[in-house]
Design an enzyme around this catalytic site. Structure first.
Site, mmCIF file in Angstrom:
data_model
loop_
_atom_site.group_PDB
_atom_site.id
_atom_site.type_symbol
_atom_site.label_atom_id
_atom_site.label_comp_id
_atom_site.label_asym_id
_atom_site.label_seq_id
_atom_site.Cartn_x
_atom_site.Cartn_y
_atom_site.Cartn_z
ATOM 1 N N ARG A 47 -4.142 -8.465 5.468
ATOM 2 C CA ARG A 47 -5.012 -9.584 5.865
ATOM 3 C C ARG A 47 -5.712 -10.268 4.700
ATOM 4 O O ARG A 47 -5.871 -11.477 4.706
ATOM 5 C CB ARG A 47 -6.069 -9.081 6.858
ATOM 6 C CG ARG A 47 -5.497 -8.754 8.217
ATOM 7 C CD ARG A 47 -6.491 -7.999 9.050
ATOM 8 N NE ARG A 47 -6.908 -6.775 8.360
ATOM 9 C CZ ARG A 47 -7.766 -5.891 8.850
ATOM 10 N NH1 ARG A 47 -8.308 -6.100 10.029
ATOM 11 N NH2 ARG A 47 -8.089 -4.813 8.166
ATOM 12 N N HIS A 192 7.866 12.365 3.358
ATOM 13 C CA HIS A 192 8.246 12.338 1.942
ATOM 14 C C HIS A 192 8.595 13.729 1.412
ATOM 15 O O HIS A 192 9.225 13.850 0.367
ATOM 16 C CB HIS A 192 7.167 11.655 1.096
ATOM 17 C CG HIS A 192 5.901 12.433 0.998
ATOM 18 N ND1 HIS A 192 4.912 12.335 1.942
ATOM 19 C CD2 HIS A 192 5.458 13.312 0.087
ATOM 20 C CE1 HIS A 192 3.925 13.130 1.607
ATOM 21 N NE2 HIS A 192 4.225 13.741 0.482
ATOM 22 N N LYS A 196 11.949 15.524 -1.605
ATOM 23 C CA LYS A 196 11.809 16.453 -2.738
ATOM 24 C C LYS A 196 13.112 17.207 -2.948
ATOM 25 O O LYS A 196 13.729 17.684 -1.992
ATOM 26 C CB LYS A 196 10.657 17.435 -2.473
ATOM 27 C CG LYS A 196 9.305 16.734 -2.449
ATOM 28 C CD LYS A 196 8.186 17.736 -2.352
ATOM 29 C CE LYS A 196 6.845 17.086 -2.071
ATOM 30 N NZ LYS A 196 6.245 16.368 -3.187
ATOM 31 N N GLU A 230 -3.491 23.799 -0.810
ATOM 32 C CA GLU A 230 -4.043 22.897 -1.833
ATOM 33 C C GLU A 230 -5.351 23.467 -2.346
ATOM 34 O O GLU A 230 -6.063 24.137 -1.584
ATOM 35 C CB GLU A 230 -4.349 21.529 -1.216
ATOM 36 C CG GLU A 230 -3.135 20.780 -0.727
ATOM 37 C CD GLU A 230 -3.550 19.514 0.006
ATOM 38 O OE1 GLU A 230 -3.373 18.434 -0.559
ATOM 39 O OE2 GLU A 230 -4.064 19.609 1.126
ATOM 40 N N HIS A 254 5.071 18.082 7.918
ATOM 41 C CA HIS A 254 5.830 18.589 6.777
ATOM 42 C C HIS A 254 6.407 19.996 6.988
ATOM 43 O O HIS A 254 7.565 20.256 6.692
ATOM 44 C CB HIS A 254 4.949 18.615 5.533
ATOM 45 C CG HIS A 254 4.296 17.300 5.242
ATOM 46 N ND1 HIS A 254 5.009 16.125 5.191
ATOM 47 C CD2 HIS A 254 3.015 16.972 4.991
ATOM 48 C CE1 HIS A 254 4.178 15.132 4.911
ATOM 49 N NE2 HIS A 254 2.972 15.616 4.791
ATOM 50 N N LYS A 350 -6.850 23.833 2.865
ATOM 51 C CA LYS A 350 -7.519 23.078 1.798
ATOM 52 C C LYS A 350 -8.457 24.026 1.046
ATOM 53 O O LYS A 350 -8.948 24.993 1.617
ATOM 54 C CB LYS A 350 -8.376 21.964 2.404
ATOM 55 C CG LYS A 350 -7.587 21.057 3.319
ATOM 56 C CD LYS A 350 -7.428 19.711 2.708
ATOM 57 C CE LYS A 350 -6.582 18.809 3.555
ATOM 58 N NZ LYS A 350 -5.497 18.181 2.805
ATOM 59 N N LYS A 355 -2.531 25.700 -5.534
ATOM 60 C CA LYS A 355 -1.705 24.654 -4.933
ATOM 61 C C LYS A 355 -0.289 25.210 -4.886
ATOM 62 O O LYS A 355 0.266 25.600 -5.925
ATOM 63 C CB LYS A 355 -1.745 23.395 -5.789
ATOM 64 C CG LYS A 355 -0.823 22.290 -5.288
ATOM 65 C CD LYS A 355 -0.973 21.058 -6.171
ATOM 66 C CE LYS A 355 0.129 20.034 -5.919
ATOM 67 N NZ LYS A 355 0.151 19.531 -4.561
HETATM 68 N N1 LIG Z 1 -2.074 7.109 1.500
HETATM 69 C C1 LIG Z 1 -1.216 8.100 1.574
HETATM 70 O O1 LIG Z 1 -0.986 8.849 0.603
HETATM 71 C C2 LIG Z 1 -0.454 8.340 2.846
HETATM 72 C C3 LIG Z 1 0.410 9.454 2.917
HETATM 73 C C4 LIG Z 1 1.154 9.648 4.080
HETATM 74 C C5 LIG Z 1 1.027 8.773 5.135
HETATM 75 N N2 LIG Z 1 0.177 7.714 5.050
HETATM 76 C C6 LIG Z 1 0.085 6.793 6.198
HETATM 77 O O2 LIG Z 1 0.388 5.483 5.760
HETATM 78 C C7 LIG Z 1 -0.384 4.526 6.463
HETATM 79 C C8 LIG Z 1 -1.183 3.701 5.447
HETATM 80 O O3 LIG Z 1 -2.056 4.554 4.755
HETATM 81 P P1 LIG Z 1 -3.004 4.053 3.569
HETATM 82 O O4 LIG Z 1 -3.613 5.273 3.003
HETATM 83 O O5 LIG Z 1 -2.280 3.136 2.665
HETATM 84 O O6 LIG Z 1 -4.111 3.236 4.378
HETATM 85 P P2 LIG Z 1 -5.128 2.145 3.817
HETATM 86 O O7 LIG Z 1 -5.378 2.338 2.376
HETATM 87 O O8 LIG Z 1 -6.288 2.147 4.757
HETATM 88 O O9 LIG Z 1 -4.330 0.779 3.981
HETATM 89 C C9 LIG Z 1 -4.134 0.159 5.213
HETATM 90 C C10 LIG Z 1 -3.503 -1.193 4.972
HETATM 91 O O10 LIG Z 1 -3.310 -1.837 6.222
HETATM 92 C C11 LIG Z 1 -3.739 -3.196 6.093
HETATM 93 N N3 LIG Z 1 -4.093 -3.683 7.427
HETATM 94 C C12 LIG Z 1 -5.024 -3.191 8.271
HETATM 95 N N4 LIG Z 1 -5.065 -3.915 9.401
HETATM 96 C C13 LIG Z 1 -4.133 -4.884 9.259
HETATM 97 C C14 LIG Z 1 -3.685 -5.948 10.070
HETATM 98 N N5 LIG Z 1 -4.224 -6.162 11.289
HETATM 99 N N6 LIG Z 1 -2.710 -6.744 9.619
HETATM 100 C C15 LIG Z 1 -2.162 -6.550 8.387
HETATM 101 N N7 LIG Z 1 -2.536 -5.552 7.561
HETATM 102 C C16 LIG Z 1 -3.508 -4.738 8.003
HETATM 103 C C17 LIG Z 1 -4.905 -3.130 5.128
HETATM 104 O O11 LIG Z 1 -5.133 -4.328 4.432
HETATM 105 P P3 LIG Z 1 -6.142 -5.489 4.923
HETATM 106 O O12 LIG Z 1 -7.435 -4.819 5.248
HETATM 107 O O13 LIG Z 1 -6.178 -6.424 3.773
HETATM 108 O O14 LIG Z 1 -5.493 -6.094 6.114
HETATM 109 C C18 LIG Z 1 -4.327 -2.134 4.119
HETATM 110 O O15 LIG Z 1 -3.442 -2.805 3.270
HETATM 111 C C19 LIG Z 1 -1.262 5.326 7.414
HETATM 112 O O16 LIG Z 1 -0.643 5.391 8.664
HETATM 113 C C20 LIG Z 1 -1.308 6.707 6.788
HETATM 114 O O17 LIG Z 1 -1.507 7.719 7.755
HETATM 115 C C21 LIG Z 1 -0.561 7.482 3.924
#
Ligand SMILES: NC(=O)c1ccc[n+]([C@@H]2O[C@H](COP(=O)([O-])OP(=O)(O)OC[C@H]3O[C@@H](n4cnc5c(N)ncnc54)[C@H](OP(=O)(O)O)[C@@H]3O)[C@@H](O)[C@H]2O)c1
Length: 504
Positions: A47, A192, A196, A230, A254, A350, A355
């Site tokens: 957004r 992911h 590995k 971890e 996982h 945790k 780890k």
């Molecule tokens: N981070 C990790 O290491 C990790 C690992 C495994 C799985 N995941 C999964 O991956 C997903 C993303 O995780 P994240 O950690 O990257 O989350 P995050 O940092 O909170 O990012 C969420 C993203 O979604 C966007 N967003 C939210 N509402 C939106 C909308 N209505 N339209 C378009 N974009 C929107 C936000 O940007 P704006 O606010 O600018 O819209 C932001 O770019 C989650 O489901 C999480 O469970 C993450």
């Protein structure tokens, strides 16, 4: 092996943590390895307003931090295919402009109508984005010939991040929504851990050798331990973690994937359909634990306060009186011919002592003990044990008994090992990279099938505290930070005459 097709990767959640820390660094590594298609574009959607240049600058910093081997020229070259699109993915209006932008890529960059959608947003948005993709007619697979080249069908695929549902019912609901829009062959449920090397190497170890498979069953294997611990806490993910807990966050996703690779039957060929069919079968064979058996089959815990740091339940963002588990150990039985009577212990935690992600296969002692009068140098016989270390080191170790040189006659347990880094001299790449390329090639071997995910949820549901037997009353099993978890988990193993594989 097919090469990756030309395509546009549409990342919903462009400005998020996963995109910056994992996806773009992984794509950059794949670009340097020459594994991306020649005609390839990335379109990030979120957004907040920004232009291509601003997003590329942000990503360059992240790639320098998180990818292996910074090469400014390689980045400049790769960055030309990265584009930003500001819009609210939960609102239908955005999709007309998105479709136009995608069409421009096809016309100018030869991406042939092929789309790889990536749901890198919060899970509450998954179903609504899938529905809007359908409403905007962005999925044409099987419906029309590609407008660009009449000899090629275009494809549209979707990668879905974890968490895939928060229980069995919500996972089934998400599967139904996805299935109304995409064929199962176009749905890529990503984990992911499966990118590995050592996890994939487990299949080669089991099925490309003759010495393991004949003994890979209940007759020779006493039990299997799958551990992912971890030393860190929950970091800045407190709100997410407090609503999720260790079973949902780690075991359901996982650890059950690693379990499936360790326990599955050999597929007929190394192909996605056959591998996925065997994984579904073994996950479905997990016995649903009775409510009356849960206390004997699970230990949940929360880490207590240490001198440096407060207890989990004192963290800002954790709800008062939280019973969310930061540690979980569960014992699962597989009701099939191969594993009858051989339990699998899955544990995660945790703020633990080390780890470590590993699979430990403990073999039974020999049927007759010829050496019962002979002293063991280490006190007790360890017997045959195969340890497949996935993180932080990538190593496979096999322990066996040997004669200690000299007199008197004594027995010692010794070890053979292969360290993947040293043996092959290749640094591991970010696991997301090869998986993204697999999705572009249409190879689902390392992605989860919908039925497998639902069966996995069914196996862990009894431990999630639903129904009358509230397992969360067991959460009084607190543990010290930097330890190997609650004493109750050691007691659970001791009751079975076993010990956790901790300090070696
Ligand atoms: N981070 C990790 O290491 C990790 C690992 C495994 C799985 N995941 C999964 O991956 C997903 C993303 O995780 P994240 O950690 O990257 O989350 P995050 O940092 O909170 O990012 C969420 C993203 O979604 C966007 N967003 C939210 N509402 C939106 C909308 N209505 N339209 C378009 N974009 C929107 C936000 O940007 P704006 O606010 O600018 O819209 C932001 O770019 C989650 O489901 C999480 O469970 C993450």
């Amino acid at each position: 092996m097919r090469t990756a097709d030309p395509c546009v990767l549409v990342i919903f959640g462009a400005s998020g943590d996963l995109t910056a820390r994992k996806l773009i660094p992984a794509l950059y590594e794949m670009h340097r390895a020459g594994a991306l298609p020649a005609k390839f574009q990335v379109l990030g959607v979120s957004r907040r307003e920004k232009n291509d240049a601003a997003w590329r600058d942000e990503l360059a910093l992240s790639v320098q931090k998180h990818a292996k081997g910074w090469d400014a020229a390689a980045w400049s070259n790769f960055a030309t295919c990265i584009h930003y699109f500001a819009g609210d993915a939960a609102q239908g209006e955005m999709y007309r402009a998105l479709a136009e932008r995608l069409g421009q890529f096809d016309a100018q960059d030869g991406t042939r109508g092929n789309r790889l959608f990536y749901l890198s947003v919060g899970p509450e948005l998954y179903e609504s984005i899938v529905q809007r993709i359908e409403d905007a007619s962005l999925v044409t697979e099987g419906k029309r010939w590609c407008a660009i080249d009449r000899d090629e069908r275009s494809w549209q695929r979707i990668i879905v991040e974890k968490p895939f549902g928060s229980d069995e019912a919500s996972a089934a609901s998400l599967n139904r929504t996805l299935g109304r829009v995409f064929e199962e062959t176009e749905i890529y449920r990503i984990d992911h851990y499966l990118g590995k090397e050592v996890v994939q190497a487990m299949l080669v170890l089991r099925f490309a050798n003759t010495i393991f498979e004949p003994v890979w069953n209940h007759q020779y294997i006493d039990h299997v331990q799958i551990t992912a611990t971890e030393t860190v806490g929950v970091g800045n993910r407190t709100a997410f973690f407090d609503a999720t807990g260790a079973i949902r966050d780690m075991i359901q996703s996982h650890l059950l994937q690693i379990f499936a690779f360790a326990a599955m039957e050999p597929p007929t060929v190394y192909g996605a359909e056959d591998i996925r069919a065997e994984k579904i079968k073994v996950v479905k064979a997990l016995r649903a634990t009775n409510a009356s058996d849960i206390a004997a089959h699970a230990v949940l815990g929360q880490y207590a306060a240490s001198e440096q740091e407060g207890a989990y339940h004192q963290l800002p963002g954790v709800s008062a009186g939280s019973t969310t588990e930061t540690y979980a150990a569960i014992k699962l039985h597989v009701d099939n011919w191969r594993w009858a009577g051989t339990p699998f212990y899955l544990r995660t935690g945790k703020r633990m002592a080390k780890k470590r992600t590993e699979v430990v296969v403990q073999f039974k002692p020999p049927a007759a003990n010829l050496f019962r009068g002979v002293a063991q140098s280490a006190g007790e016989a360890i017997g045959n044990r195969l340890v497949m270390e996935i993180a932080p080191d990538e190593r496979t170790r096999l322990r066996f008994e040997s004669k200690l040189p000299g007199t008197p006659f004594r027995i010692a347990n010794v070890e053979m090992q292969v360290d993947f880094d040293k043996e092959f001299g290749v640094e591991p790449v970010e696991a997301y990279g090869p998986l993204l390329v697999d999705a572009m090639r249409g190879d689902q071997s390392l992605f989860k099938h919908g039925r497998e995910v639902e069966s996995g949820w069914a196996a862990v549901m009894p431990f999630l505290g639903s129904g009358s037997s509230d397992i969360r009353t067991l959460i009084n099993a607190n543990y010290a930070q930097g330890s190997w978890g609650p004493a109750a988990a050691d007691e659970m193993m001791a009751r079975d005459g076993r010990v956790w594989h901790n300090d070696e």
